[in-house]
Design a protein around this motif. Structure first.
Motif, mmCIF file in Angstrom:
data_model
loop_
_atom_site.group_PDB
_atom_site.id
_atom_site.type_symbol
_atom_site.label_atom_id
_atom_site.label_comp_id
_atom_site.label_asym_id
_atom_site.label_seq_id
_atom_site.Cartn_x
_atom_site.Cartn_y
_atom_site.Cartn_z
ATOM 1 N N ALA A 296 -1.544 -54.484 -9.171
ATOM 2 C CA ALA A 296 -2.242 -53.340 -9.760
ATOM 3 C C ALA A 296 -3.529 -53.820 -10.413
ATOM 4 O O ALA A 296 -3.510 -54.597 -11.346
ATOM 5 C CB ALA A 296 -1.349 -52.661 -10.776
ATOM 6 N N ILE A 297 -4.622 -53.358 -9.891
ATOM 7 C CA ILE A 297 -5.920 -53.783 -10.399
ATOM 8 C C ILE A 297 -6.493 -52.631 -11.216
ATOM 9 O O ILE A 297 -6.407 -51.477 -10.792
ATOM 10 C CB ILE A 297 -6.843 -54.146 -9.226
ATOM 11 C CG1 ILE A 297 -6.257 -55.358 -8.511
ATOM 12 C CG2 ILE A 297 -8.262 -54.408 -9.699
ATOM 13 C CD1 ILE A 297 -7.123 -55.943 -7.456
ATOM 14 N N PRO A 298 -7.061 -52.931 -12.361
ATOM 15 C CA PRO A 298 -7.562 -51.850 -13.205
ATOM 16 C C PRO A 298 -8.591 -50.997 -12.479
ATOM 17 O O PRO A 298 -9.385 -51.485 -11.678
ATOM 18 C CB PRO A 298 -8.205 -52.589 -14.379
ATOM 19 C CG PRO A 298 -7.565 -53.921 -14.402
ATOM 20 C CD PRO A 298 -7.201 -54.243 -12.995
ATOM 21 N N SER A 299 -8.567 -49.742 -12.816
ATOM 22 C CA SER A 299 -9.398 -48.770 -12.137
ATOM 23 C C SER A 299 -10.871 -49.156 -12.141
ATOM 24 O O SER A 299 -11.553 -49.024 -11.122
ATOM 25 C CB SER A 299 -9.164 -47.417 -12.811
ATOM 26 O OG SER A 299 -10.090 -46.494 -12.366
ATOM 27 N N ASP A 300 -11.338 -49.634 -13.263
ATOM 28 C CA ASP A 300 -12.771 -49.949 -13.349
ATOM 29 C C ASP A 300 -13.174 -51.028 -12.348
ATOM 30 O O ASP A 300 -14.258 -50.985 -11.764
ATOM 31 C CB ASP A 300 -13.128 -50.405 -14.764
ATOM 32 C CG ASP A 300 -13.068 -49.243 -15.743
ATOM 33 O OD1 ASP A 300 -12.792 -49.473 -16.928
ATOM 34 O OD2 ASP A 300 -13.288 -48.097 -15.294
ATOM 35 N N ASP A 301 -12.309 -51.999 -12.167
ATOM 36 C CA ASP A 301 -12.638 -53.059 -11.213
ATOM 37 C C ASP A 301 -12.608 -52.532 -9.790
ATOM 38 O O ASP A 301 -13.420 -52.923 -8.950
ATOM 39 C CB ASP A 301 -11.662 -54.226 -11.374
ATOM 40 C CG ASP A 301 -11.767 -54.844 -12.741
ATOM 41 O OD1 ASP A 301 -10.817 -54.724 -13.534
ATOM 42 O OD2 ASP A 301 -12.838 -55.421 -13.036
ATOM 43 N N LEU A 302 -11.660 -51.644 -9.509
ATOM 44 C CA LEU A 302 -11.621 -51.058 -8.175
ATOM 45 C C LEU A 302 -12.874 -50.239 -7.930
ATOM 46 O O LEU A 302 -13.438 -50.260 -6.841
ATOM 47 C CB LEU A 302 -10.379 -50.173 -8.031
ATOM 48 C CG LEU A 302 -9.055 -50.902 -7.854
ATOM 49 C CD1 LEU A 302 -7.904 -49.901 -7.858
ATOM 50 C CD2 LEU A 302 -9.034 -51.690 -6.566
ATOM 51 N N ILE A 303 -13.294 -49.535 -8.972
ATOM 52 C CA ILE A 303 -14.490 -48.713 -8.825
ATOM 53 C C ILE A 303 -15.691 -49.584 -8.473
ATOM 54 O O ILE A 303 -16.479 -49.250 -7.590
ATOM 55 C CB ILE A 303 -14.733 -47.905 -10.118
ATOM 56 C CG1 ILE A 303 -13.688 -46.799 -10.224
ATOM 57 C CG2 ILE A 303 -16.133 -47.331 -10.154
ATOM 58 C CD1 ILE A 303 -13.738 -46.019 -11.505
ATOM 59 N N LYS A 304 -15.796 -50.702 -9.169
ATOM 60 C CA LYS A 304 -16.935 -51.598 -8.889
ATOM 61 C C LYS A 304 -16.926 -52.040 -7.444
ATOM 62 O O LYS A 304 -17.969 -52.212 -6.824
ATOM 63 C CB LYS A 304 -16.869 -52.828 -9.800
ATOM 64 C CG LYS A 304 -17.315 -52.555 -11.206
ATOM 65 C CD LYS A 304 -17.478 -53.852 -11.994
ATOM 66 C CE LYS A 304 -16.989 -53.644 -13.412
ATOM 67 N NZ LYS A 304 -16.287 -54.792 -13.947
#
Lengths: 575, 312
Positions: A296-304
């Motif tokens: 599970a990768i934090p949303s902000d990192d996925l967004i980037k």
């Protein structure tokens, strides 16, 4: 057309791409049947028990490619007992006797043994391609046979199989003369693999375009591999665990910069947010990105990451991307066709990661969206209605609200209207999975509007037999119907029995159908196999105890010209 | 670590006490067998069902934590024992129709309540409500047995085969850490935290799993074992007087008496003396270890103290 010589007819048939079209032309007349069967190269068997392998081999002696599917779909969710069946060996043996020209074998949800794999490796001199999806029963020894004996092997694609690990030597078995590999996928193997042997194999495989590594492969190894295979199109990374200050990380980013042809990525076994940055050089070229097996990768990192992926067509991701992340997908990925959002926390207590908002955002932002698999904790009718309006081109719509039977949280109503809107709007819908609180009404809608529907999955839905009857009567193209935990009984089961012969299969578990109903069905339709799967101990003994009013836990009905199967285990009773 | 327990397949026979201390308390304060509801012949013991994938409904006290690591390794050991190997879904247990079918609640069920600070996953979930077990969750349970402490309340129990996720995916997710530690420099596998250990003068580095040690004493003895071939130093060869770490006096002993000193690089990139902060804080912030010559380390101690004070 009968005035044309056979070669011409055969040539015309070559233009028929699909199995269904070829099946259809073969029924026109005897001449066409002959021409068609002798020229058929790709054979697809949707249910391994629908026909005996020998018949298939006899009918299509020039077969080059065979696809067979075994267990019913709900086997994926552990609803089918382990040794229910679906054995590949009879198929391999039959082919070994009659169709040794076989080049390609694709099996899904079947039990494959090491013996079968060895047979495959030794008896088919032109064998080039093995694709196993969701299979089990074999070990790395079987893979060693394939590696050792298949000259000119092009493809070894193992997708999500359960493979017993008997050591890492199998990869070493590829001889030095093996230089033909185009696709190698061993991501599902749990054990170690000899990294050096792998690197050498890749170095001598100039045609390699698809490579999917397992978690045992470190980033250091990945770097070496990528430097030897810069023309990869499809990459499944191994563990991908790397510290972004490490040398290996910088080399990785460097390698990716050189991979100009990379279009699909998956894996990311132990990826952490910082190492995803290494992907930025390739993101713009990616059309397929599967992050669903990453931690599970934090949303902000996925967004980037997603911000760089403007050409993405297929995205598989965990729900930790959040509604916010999906909004970014909607604004960035304008080419998106398929979205799958999996739950990162299966046993969770409703921690909201994605809601209906995320789905609505993507439906509104991605005009080409046609295939959705969405796990969430809640859904509303209005959201579904909006989605339906935004995306009339859905082919597949599978929604799983994790709380069975959960209503619309805003109105406390069932989701009948929402799904109704979907089927009304999406005229080409082929596959639908329902969830949430649903009454018979939704089935009325489905029967009325879902004319192209081929596969329907129902769980914890409906009020009465009427629901199932609506579907059976209305969905003209229905091929697979799978139902669990619904109040459909004998009335529904027996209302439209001819329908089942036009379908591939029906699965009903934890419903209300009784033994008597099943017996009646079997009696009326001799060309159906009506299997009762009764796991409560010894079926033979309890058969006497079972009365016709007993409800059957699991029923699997499928059309077959092979008659009752002879490999059924004790707990399977074919009526 | 205690040997694998005799237990039902999820690894819950003895349940840890309510204290939220990980790694301890394998001896349950409650014998929950009494309250265990099971579907099976009366009088059947859970050990006998370990080869069949048993179905039990267990009611557990509201809050307890357990040795997550142990539970997990039990699962790994047990998995082989119970034949929960690849491909075997487990034989089905006798179920009356409509029998309660439950699946274990995994690591996040407590909605993060009461988590130890800085802990990632690996089942350090203290809050437990009730447990259910999925008959066929053998595969996902294998990974999530470590998280067996976190259970759904009985009212929210899951059903077999729900949610509809492929077992392969469930297994993979069970292995994955579900939360990413901020500090990802240590290679994280399943409940382990490997950090590099360098020693001045040694030809190669080693790696040590900080999670295998529970305190500084254990760490220093591990290090000693690893590097004893290189040095006659006395890293941790004496007992450590206080529980939480090296005391100030001990520190000076090391600095003055022995040849080598253990330091670590923390999250901020600073080199600190090992032993100042509580063990938990240390494992949280430690990125790598370095055994330096005592003479080089002399300048380190005052800075380390100051930093620790600032942090606190």
């Amino acid at each position: 057309m009968t005035y044309f010589p056979e070669e011409v007819v055969e040539h015309i048939f070559d233009f028929l791409g699909s199995h269904r079209d070829r099946n259809t032309v073969s029924t026109v007349c005897k001449a066409w049947y002959q021409v068609e069967r002798l020229s058929r190269q790709h054979v697809f068997v949707g249910n391994c028990y629908a026909i005996r392998p020998e018949r298939v081999m006899a009918r299509f002696p020039r077969m080059k490619s065979l696809s067979v599917k075994g267990k019913p779909h709900f086997a994926d969710f552990n609803l089918v007992p382990y040794d229910w069946g679906g054995y590949a060996l009879p198929w391999i043996e039959a082919a070994a006797r009659c169709c040794t020209g076989l080049e390609e074998l694709r099996l899904k949800r079947m039990v494959v043994s090491d013996d079968g794999l060895e047979l495959l490796a030794r008896f088919f001199p032109n064998f080039k391609s093995l694709v196993l999806v969701s299979c089990d029963g074999f070990s790395t020894d079987g893979l060693a046979s394939i590696a050792t004996y298949c000259r000119g092997l092009r493809e070894l694609d193992l997708q999500e199989n359960e493979v017993d690990d008997h050591g890492c030597q199998w990869l070493n078995c590829f001889p030095d003369s093996c230089t033909s590999l185009v696709s190698l996928n061993f991501a599902c193997l749990k054990g170690e693999v000899n990294a050096g042997a792998l690197e050498r194999l890749i170095a001598r495989s100039p045609n390699l375009r698809s490579l999917k590594l397992n978690r045992a492969i470190s980033v250091e190894s990945l770097n070496k591999i990528l430097s030897r295979a810069p023309h990869l199109v499809d990459l499944g990374t191994g563990s991908f665990a790397v510290d972004d200050r490490a040398e290996a990380y910088h080399r990785l980013m460097n390698c990716f910069t050189k991979c100009k042809t990379l279009r699909c990525m998956s894996g990311f076994g132990e990826a952490s947010p910082c190492c995803l940055k290494a992907l930025y050089p390739v993101c713009i070229n990616l059309i397929v990105l599967n992050l669903s097996y990453a931690p599970a990768i934090p949303s902000d990192d996925l967004i980037k990451l997603i911000c760089h992926c403007s050409n993405l067509q297929k995205l598989w991701v965990l729900d930790c991307i959040g509604d916010k992340g999906l909004a970014v997908v909607a604004s960035t990925c304008k080419e998106l066709q398929e979205l799958r959002v999996f739950p990162s926390d299966i046993y969770g207590a409703g921690t909201t990661s994605v809601t209906e908002e995320g789905l609505v955002a993507v439906s509104s932002g991605c005009p080409k969206l046609n295939s959705v698999l969405y796990f969430c904790y809640q859904m509303t009718n209005s959201a579904l209605i909006t989605v339906a309006k935004n995306c009339p081109h859905f082919i597949r719509f599978r929604l799983c609200i994790l709380d069975p039977g959960k209503p619309d949280p805003l109105t406390n109503q069932p989701l009948d209207e929402g799904f109704g809107a979907i089927v009304r709007s999406c005229k080409n819908l082929r596959r639908l999975s329902l969830s949430g609180l649903l009454t018979d009404q939704v089935f009325l809608f489905i029967g009325l509007y879902a004319k192209c529907l081929e596969m329907l999955s129902i769980a914890f839905a409906g009020n009465s037999d009427k629901g199932m009857i609506y579907v059976l009567d209305g969905c003209k193209n229905l091929r697979k119907l799978e139902i669990r935990d619904c109040p459909f009984g004998d009335g529904a089961l027996l209302k439209n029995v001819e329908k089942y012969e036009a379908m591939r299969s029906l699965w009903m578990s934890s419903c209300e159908a009784t033994l008597g109903g099943c017996k009646a069905l079997a009696a009326k339709m001799p060309r159906l196999n009506v299997e009762i799967i009764n796991e409560s101990g010894n079926l033979v003994e309890s058969k006497e105890n079972l009365s016709d009013v007993n409800k059957m836990e699991k029923i699997y009905v499928y059309r077959s010209v092979a008659g009752p199967r002879n490999d059924a285990p004790e707990f399977v009773w074919t009526l | 670590m205690s040997p694998p327990l005799e237990h039902d397949y999820i690894g819950l026979s003895e349940l840890p006490p309510a204290a939220a201390v990980p790694g301890t308390g394998e001896e349950g304060a409650l014998n929950l067998k009494e309250t265990e509801l099971r579907l099976g012949l009366p009088g059947s013991e859970s050990p006998s069902r370990k080869d069949k994938v048993g179905l039990t409904l267990e009611l557990l006290p509201k809050s307890f934590a357990s040795g997550s690591k142990r539970g997990y390794s039990d699962a790994i050991d047990g998995a082989g024992k119970w034949g929960l190997s690849a491909g075997e879904g487990g034989s089905e247990v006798d179920l009356g129709k409509g029998g309660g079918l439950f699946s274990p609640r995994g690591e996040k069920a407590a909605a993060g309540g009461g988590q130890l600070p800085g802990q990632g996953n690996a089942g350090r979930e203290p809050a437990v409500n009730a447990a259910g077990q999925e008959r066929k969750a053998a595969a996902p349970v294998r990974g999530s047995v470590a998280h067996d402490r976190v259970m759904a309340p009985a009212a929210k129990a899951q059903v077999v085969g729900w949610p509809p996720i492929r077992s392969y995916r469930k297994n993979t997710m069970a292995i994955n850490p579900s939360k990413i530690k901020d500090d990802d420099d240590g290679k994280q596998g399943i409940g382990c935290l490997y950090v590099k250990v360098s020693m001045d003068g040694a030809p190669y580095l080693r790696k040590v799993d900080l999670k295998t040690c529970n305190n500084y004493k254990e760490l220093s003895s591990s290090l000693e074992k690893m590097f004893s071939c290189f040095t006659l130093g006395q890293c941790g060869s004496h007992g450590i007087p206080c529980k939480d770490g090296l005391s100030e006096s001990r520190l000076t002993d090391l600095l003055n008496g022995s040849e080598y000193v253990v330091t670590y690089e923390d999250k901020d990139g600073d080199w600190m003396l090992v032993g100042d902060v509580p063990w938990e804080m240390f494992t949280d912030s430690c990125r790598r270890l370095r055994i330096m010559k005592g003479s080089d380390a002399i300048g380190l101690a005052p800075r380390a103290m100051e930093k620790c004070k600032n942090k606190n």
